[in-house]
Scaffold this motif. Structure first.
Motif, PDB file in Angstrom:
ATOM      1  N   LYS A   1       0.806  -1.217   0.000  1.00  0.00           N
ATOM      2  CA  LYS A   1       0.000   0.000   0.000  1.00  0.00           C
ATOM      3  C   LYS A   1       0.841   1.270   0.000  1.00  0.00           C
ATOM      4  N   LEU A   2       2.141   1.131   0.262  1.00  0.00           N
ATOM      5  CA  LEU A   2       3.011   2.299   0.264  1.00  0.00           C
ATOM      6  C   LEU A   2       3.275   2.803  -1.143  1.00  0.00           C
ATOM      7  N   SER A   3       3.190   1.914  -2.122  1.00  0.00           N
ATOM      8  CA  SER A   3       3.471   2.275  -3.513  1.00  0.00           C
ATOM      9  C   SER A   3       2.195   2.688  -4.229  1.00  0.00           C
ATOM     10  N   THR A   4       2.334   3.641  -5.124  1.00  0.00           N
ATOM     11  CA  THR A   4       1.168   4.056  -5.903  1.00  0.00           C
ATOM     12  C   THR A   4       0.684   2.951  -6.827  1.00  0.00           C
ATOM     13  N   PHE A   5       1.544   1.961  -7.097  1.00  0.00           N
ATOM     14  CA  PHE A   5       1.164   0.837  -7.938  1.00  0.00           C
ATOM     15  C   PHE A   5       0.517  -0.287  -7.136  1.00  0.00           C
ATOM     16  N   GLY A   6       0.495  -0.162  -5.821  1.00  0.00           N
ATOM     17  CA  GLY A   6      -0.154  -1.150  -4.977  1.00  0.00           C
ATOM     18  C   GLY A   6       0.559  -2.480  -4.892  1.00  0.00           C
ATOM     19  N   GLU A   7       1.880  -2.475  -4.996  1.00  0.00           N
ATOM     20  CA  GLU A   7       2.625  -3.723  -4.892  1.00  0.00           C
ATOM     21  C   GLU A   7       4.011  -3.464  -4.320  1.00  0.00           C
ATOM     22  N   VAL A   8       4.617  -4.525  -3.798  1.00  0.00           N
ATOM     23  CA  VAL A   8       5.970  -4.446  -3.274  1.00  0.00           C
ATOM     24  C   VAL A   8       6.941  -4.365  -4.445  1.00  0.00           C
ATOM     25  N   GLY A   9       8.008  -3.616  -4.259  1.00  0.00           N
ATOM     26  CA  GLY A   9       8.978  -3.441  -5.326  1.00  0.00           C
ATOM     27  C   GLY A   9       9.707  -4.714  -5.703  1.00  0.00           C
ATOM     28  N   ASP A  10      10.072  -4.804  -6.982  1.00  0.00           N
ATOM     29  CA  ASP A  10      10.832  -5.924  -7.522  1.00  0.00           C
ATOM     30  C   ASP A  10      12.280  -5.471  -7.684  1.00  0.00           C
ATOM     31  N   PRO A  11      13.257  -6.214  -7.140  1.00  0.00           N
ATOM     32  CA  PRO A  11      14.659  -5.821  -7.291  1.00  0.00           C
ATOM     33  C   PRO A  11      15.067  -5.581  -8.740  1.00  0.00           C
ATOM     34  N   ALA A  12      14.479  -6.332  -9.660  1.00  0.00           N
ATOM     35  CA  ALA A  12      14.829  -6.176 -11.073  1.00  0.00           C
ATOM     36  C   ALA A  12      14.474  -4.783 -11.592  1.00  0.00           C
ATOM     37  N   ALA A  13      13.415  -4.191 -11.050  1.00  0.00           N
ATOM     38  CA  ALA A  13      13.023  -2.854 -11.492  1.00  0.00           C
ATOM     39  C   ALA A  13      14.068  -1.822 -11.077  1.00  0.00           C
ATOM     40  N   VAL A  14      14.625  -1.989  -9.888  1.00  0.00           N
ATOM     41  CA  VAL A  14      15.693  -1.100  -9.427  1.00  0.00           C
ATOM     42  C   VAL A  14      16.945  -1.327 -10.256  1.00  0.00           C
ATOM     43  N   ALA A  15      17.238  -2.589 -10.557  1.00  0.00           N
ATOM     44  CA  ALA A  15      18.422  -2.927 -11.346  1.00  0.00           C
ATOM     45  C   ALA A  15      18.363  -2.303 -12.734  1.00  0.00           C
ATOM     46  N   ASP A  16      17.177  -2.214 -13.303  1.00  0.00           N
ATOM     47  CA  ASP A  16      17.036  -1.591 -14.616  1.00  0.00           C
ATOM     48  C   ASP A  16      17.423  -0.115 -14.570  1.00  0.00           C
ATOM     49  N   VAL A  17      17.055   0.556 -13.488  1.00  0.00           N
ATOM     50  CA  VAL A  17      17.423   1.971 -13.335  1.00  0.00           C
ATOM     51  C   VAL A  17      18.934   2.104 -13.224  1.00  0.00           C
ATOM     52  N   VAL A  18      19.540   1.234 -12.443  1.00  0.00           N
ATOM     53  CA  VAL A  18      20.995   1.263 -12.268  1.00  0.00           C
ATOM     54  C   VAL A  18      21.697   1.009 -13.593  1.00  0.00           C
ATOM     55  N   ALA A  19      21.209   0.045 -14.356  1.00  0.00           N
ATOM     56  CA  ALA A  19      21.832  -0.271 -15.642  1.00  0.00           C
ATOM     57  C   ALA A  19      21.756   0.918 -16.593  1.00  0.00           C
ATOM     58  N   PHE A  20      20.661   1.641 -16.555  1.00  0.00           N
ATOM     59  CA  PHE A  20      20.557   2.849 -17.374  1.00  0.00           C
ATOM     60  C   PHE A  20      21.617   3.861 -16.982  1.00  0.00           C
ATOM     61  N   LEU A  21      21.752   4.110 -15.680  1.00  0.00           N
ATOM     62  CA  LEU A  21      22.735   5.080 -15.207  1.00  0.00           C
ATOM     63  C   LEU A  21      24.157   4.637 -15.512  1.00  0.00           C
ATOM     64  N   ALA A  22      24.381   3.326 -15.584  1.00  0.00           N
ATOM     65  CA  ALA A  22      25.707   2.803 -15.881  1.00  0.00           C
ATOM     66  C   ALA A  22      26.046   2.888 -17.358  1.00  0.00           C
ATOM     67  N   SER A  23      25.049   3.103 -18.182  1.00  0.00           N
ATOM     68  CA  SER A  23      25.251   3.080 -19.627  1.00  0.00           C
ATOM     69  C   SER A  23      25.564   4.464 -20.178  1.00  0.00           C
ATOM     70  N   ASP A  24      25.942   4.499 -21.435  1.00  0.00           N
ATOM     71  CA  ASP A  24      26.225   5.766 -22.108  1.00  0.00           C
ATOM     72  C   ASP A  24      24.960   6.585 -22.310  1.00  0.00           C
ATOM     73  N   ASP A  25      23.800   5.941 -22.240  1.00  0.00           N
ATOM     74  CA  ASP A  25      22.544   6.667 -22.377  1.00  0.00           C
ATOM     75  C   ASP A  25      22.372   7.723 -21.283  1.00  0.00           C
ATOM     76  N   ALA A  26      23.037   7.509 -20.139  1.00  0.00           N
ATOM     77  CA  ALA A  26      22.901   8.419 -18.992  1.00  0.00           C
ATOM     78  C   ALA A  26      24.109   9.340 -18.849  1.00  0.00           C
ATOM     79  N   ARG A  27      24.832   9.554 -19.917  1.00  0.00           N
ATOM     80  CA  ARG A  27      26.063  10.351 -19.840  1.00  0.00           C
ATOM     81  C   ARG A  27      25.835  11.797 -19.427  1.00  0.00           C
ATOM     82  N   TRP A  28      24.595  12.293 -19.540  1.00  0.00           N
ATOM     83  CA  TRP A  28      24.297  13.686 -19.208  1.00  0.00           C
ATOM     84  C   TRP A  28      23.550  13.795 -17.877  1.00  0.00           C
ATOM     85  N   VAL A  29      23.562  12.702 -17.099  1.00  0.00           N
ATOM     86  CA  VAL A  29      22.899  12.683 -15.793  1.00  0.00           C
ATOM     87  C   VAL A  29      23.967  12.503 -14.725  1.00  0.00           C
ATOM     88  N   THR A  30      24.102  13.478 -13.842  1.00  0.00           N
ATOM     89  CA  THR A  30      25.059  13.343 -12.748  1.00  0.00           C
ATOM     90  C   THR A  30      24.605  14.188 -11.560  1.00  0.00           C
TER      91      THR A  30
END
Length: 253
Positions: free
Chosen positions: A211-240
């Motif tokens: 109930k804490l999430s607006t999506f009504g479910e507990v977070g999945d570690p894979a969803a967090v990992a996807d964000v990290v992978a984006f930041l680790a990639s060249d796609d995120a070169r302008w984010v710091t």
């Protein structure tokens, strides 16, 4: 060919939970991953096997954080593993994920408990980043895993929230310091995320956390990992220097 092919990565605390998901994701994206653990060698080797099973490369590194000599032990093991596989100790991606959590009313916090959590959650990451600067390639990535608890109040986790707030300062200040080297430094803040612990297997607890999430479910570690992978990639070169809310909308109010 993944987005991180040819890159090397260190993920602290990656034998389970969010850390494991991050290590496996970076491995699938092509990075050679150092799977750090403090305890549970079998679990770390399971992560290595999972990465290799997906066609990636990984090795385990043991070091207890928050104790004298922790950073030396970590980087000696890291260097040995990288040099054996690449001929160099150069690092491209550092993910500070390892953390210690203890719950209790503010009145129950002891100096020893406070010092231990600060040592693991804030001091160790600072000196890991400091040590990594000598081998982190220009254009590298530093990603710190914080918590949505730095933005909402939960008295039973005040010490944990304090340590993660300190961790977030690394991204703010080091991003400016490392900008000339094109090294980005960012913070990812998960919310309530299923780390495989027994707590998440209790239906009543899981429902309350959902109930804490607006999506009504507990977070999945894979969803967090996807964000990290984006930041680790060249796609995120302008984010710091960014704080990335990966809580599933928990901080929306």
């Amino acid at each position: 060919m993944g987005r991180l092919t040819g890159k090397t990565a260190l993920v602290t605390g990656s034998s389970r939970g969010i850390g494991r998901a991050i290590a496996e994701k970076l491995g699938r994206e092509g990075a050679l991953v150092a799977v750090h653990y403090a305890n549970g060698a079998n679990s770390a080797e399971e992560v290595v096997a999972a990465v290799e099973g997906d066609g990636g490369r990984a090795f385990a590194v043991r070091a207890e954080l928050g104790v004298p000599g922790d950073v030396d032990t970590l980087f000696e093991g890291l260097a040995a593993g990288l040099e054996e596989r690449t001929g160099s100790a150069d690092l491209d991606i550092l993910v500070n994920n390892a953390g210690l959590m203890a719950m209790g009313a503010p009145e129950e916090v002891t100096p020893d408990m406070f010092d231990r959590m600060m040592a693991v959650n804030a001091k160790a990451p600072f000196f890991i980043v400091q040590r990594a600067l000598a081998t982190l390639r220009d254009g590298g990535r530093v990603i710190n895993i914080s918590s949505g608890l730095t933005r909402v109040a939960n008295p039973d986790q005040v010490t944990y929230g304090m340590t993660k707030g300190a961790l977030e300062q690394i991204a703010l200040h080091f991003s400016r310091h490392l900008g000339p080297r094109r090294i980005t430094v960012n913070t990812v803040a998960p919310g309530s995320t299923d780390n495989g612990g027994e707590l998440f297997k209790i239906p009543e607890v899981r429902e309350a956390l959902s109930k804490l999430s607006t999506f009504g479910e507990v977070g999945d570690p894979a969803a967090v990992a996807d964000v990290v992978a984006f930041l680790a990639s060249d796609d995120a070169r302008w984010v710091t220097g960014a704080f990335i809310d990966a809580t599933g909308g928990t901080l929306l109010g």
